[in-house]
Design an enzyme around this catalytic site. Structure first.
Site, PDB file in Angstrom:
ATOM      1  CB  SER A 132      18.200  37.282  25.608  1.00 36.30           C
ATOM      2  OG  SER A 132      17.347  37.088  24.543  1.00 36.30           O
ATOM      3  CE1 TYR A 146      22.423  33.669  19.092  1.00 36.25           C
ATOM      4  CE2 TYR A 146      21.499  35.646  18.168  1.00 36.25           C
ATOM      5  CZ  TYR A 146      22.298  34.860  19.163  1.00 36.25           C
ATOM      6  OH  TYR A 146      22.830  35.487  20.073  1.00 36.25           O
ATOM      7  CE  LYS A 150      20.874  33.951  22.397  1.00 33.80           C
ATOM      8  NZ  LYS A 150      21.584  33.948  23.920  1.00 33.80           N
TER       9      LYS A 150
END
Length: 272
Positions: A132, A146, A150
């Protein structure tokens, strides 16, 4: 029989460092990548199988699992490392770019896990490590897509870990901060300023400058690979493994401050 690990995104960066490290430590390694024909080093190692796996191509995921089992007899560990990132103000991103972010980082990772689970259940054991990011726990401007992918990976992993524990399958998260890898030049896409969004310019420049300063404290891909190996071999119930002083500092602030205090801290940090 030596244990076998399948690693996604092994052509560069963390995935490549992990493939080399596991191989050095006596593991059989299935180093997957989108373009295995370009690989010149890993395929020279006796205990490494280089094969094609593209997170956007489900048949390639299934084929890589089949090839791994045919070559080494089993898979003991899956390391989901492959990822795709984008920089830019959210309003500047097109829907297809946003969809790709989740198609790769979230749905692609889910499809790899879905493909390996029947094998793990059949052998009544298995291990999964999802790579992660500190950005999976902290909202960071200019990389909102992004970090949101995650965040999704973190929630999915935590919930899934409870389900898989009933099947004697462990799932862990490795959370690096900034990492000095080609990800920032190759996997990440940069978007030019949109003239209609000029009002974001001052903030964007200040935020990019701050992110650049943070980049001076990046971990190496090898350091992240070492933490992945630790997570795979420490036989503990630890769920999260944080890598890098920057990640540790950010997550400490996020978990020690209340929401309002942390939000004020972040606004001040990025000059908003």
């Amino acid at each position: 029989m030596n244990k076998t690990v399948l690693i996604t995104g092994s052509s560069t960066g963390i995935g490549r460092a992990a493939a080399l490290l596991f191989s050095k430590n006596g593991w059989n390694v299935v180093a997957t990548m989108r373009t295995p024909e370009a690989e010149k080093e890993l395929n020279q190692l006796e205990n490494v199988l280089v094969t094609r796996l593209d997170l956007e191509d489900v048949p390639s995921i299934e084929n890589s699992m089949k090839e791994a089992i045919e070559r080494f007899g089993k898979i003991d560990l899956l390391v989901n490392n492959a990822a795709f990132g984008q920089y830019g103000i959210f309003e500047a991103l097109q829907p297809e770019q946003i969809e790709k972010q989740f198609r790769v980082n979230v749905f692609g990772t889910m499809n790899v896990i879905r493909a390996v689970l029947p094998h793990f259940r059949a052998q009544r054991q298995g291990n999964i490590i999802n790579v992660s990011s500190a950005g999976g726990r902290i909202g960071i401007p200019l990389i909102s897509m992004y970090v949101s992918s995650k965040f999704a990976l973190e929630g999915f992993s935590e919930a899934l870990s409870y389900e898989l524990a009933s099947q004697n399958i462990s799932l862990k998260l490795v959370e690096p901060g900034g990492v000095a890898t080609p990800f920032h030049e190759t996997s990440a896409e940069f978007f030019a300023n949109n003239p209609e969004l000029v009002s974001y310019q001052e903030f964007s420049e200040a935020a990019l400058n701050k992110l650049g300063q943070m980049g001076e404290k990046m971990s190496t891909a090898e350091q992240v690979a070492e933490e992945i190996l630790t997570a795979a071999t420490d036989n503990s119930d630890q769920f999260r493994y944080i890598v890098g002083e920057d990640a540790k500092s950010w997550i400490k602030d996020r978990t020690s401050m209340d929401d309002l205090t942390f939000a004020r801290h972040m606004r001040q940090l990025f000059n908003s």
